[in-house]
Design a protein around this motif. Structure first.
Motif, short mmCIF file in Angstrom:
data_model
loop_
_atom_site.label_atom_id
_atom_site.label_comp_id
_atom_site.label_asym_id
_atom_site.label_seq_id
_atom_site.Cartn_x
_atom_site.Cartn_y
_atom_site.Cartn_z
N UNK A 196 62.19 88.04 17.68
CA UNK A 196 60.89 87.87 17.02
C UNK A 196 60.69 88.96 15.97
N UNK A 197 59.88 88.67 14.97
CA UNK A 197 59.59 89.63 13.91
C UNK A 197 58.11 90.00 13.97
N UNK A 198 57.83 91.30 13.78
CA UNK A 198 56.45 91.78 13.75
C UNK A 198 56.06 91.97 12.29
N UNK A 199 54.99 91.27 11.88
CA UNK A 199 54.46 91.43 10.52
C UNK A 199 53.63 92.70 10.41
N UNK A 200 52.79 92.94 11.44
CA UNK A 200 51.92 94.11 11.39
C UNK A 200 51.34 94.41 12.76
N UNK A 201 50.88 95.65 12.93
CA UNK A 201 50.07 96.07 14.06
C UNK A 201 48.85 96.73 13.43
N UNK A 202 47.66 96.10 13.61
CA UNK A 202 46.47 96.53 12.87
C UNK A 202 45.31 96.84 13.82
N UNK A 203 44.78 98.08 13.77
CA UNK A 203 43.57 98.39 14.52
C UNK A 203 42.32 98.09 13.69
#
Length: 89
Positions: free
Chosen positions: A4-11
């Motif tokens: 799987x690919x992660x586009x972003x981790x956003x708080x």
């Protein structure tokens, strides 16, 4: 099968005071997913036709995990939204 690919981790907030919380969202996708196009058609009594289509994505299930290097931080997954977590400091 590709990972799987992660586009972003956003708080939602990037600066917190002790006792405050923020939501963190992991946006990820399955690069091996495939698309299916569905077409709908309706016809009235006068022979007038209307069509519309939509696209579905079929991919592998993705499991989301968010951890902290600080043992005093609480990370709680949102059971209603995969990839969304509440982080309390």
């Amino acid at each position: 099968m590709a990972a799987p690919s992660i586009r972003s981790i956003t708080p939602t907030k990037t600066s917190l005071m002790p006792g405050e919380s923020t939501q963190v969202v992991i946006d990820a996708f399955d690069p091996d997913a495939r698309s299916i196009t569905l077409a709908g058609k309706v016809t009235d009594a006068g022979g007038n036709v209307s069509t519309v289509s939509t696209v579905l994505t079929v991919g592998d299930p993705i499991t989301y995990e968010l951890t902290s290097s600080d043992p005093t931080v609480t990370v709680t997954p949102d059971p209603a939204v995969p990839g969304r977590f509440t982080v309390t400091v």
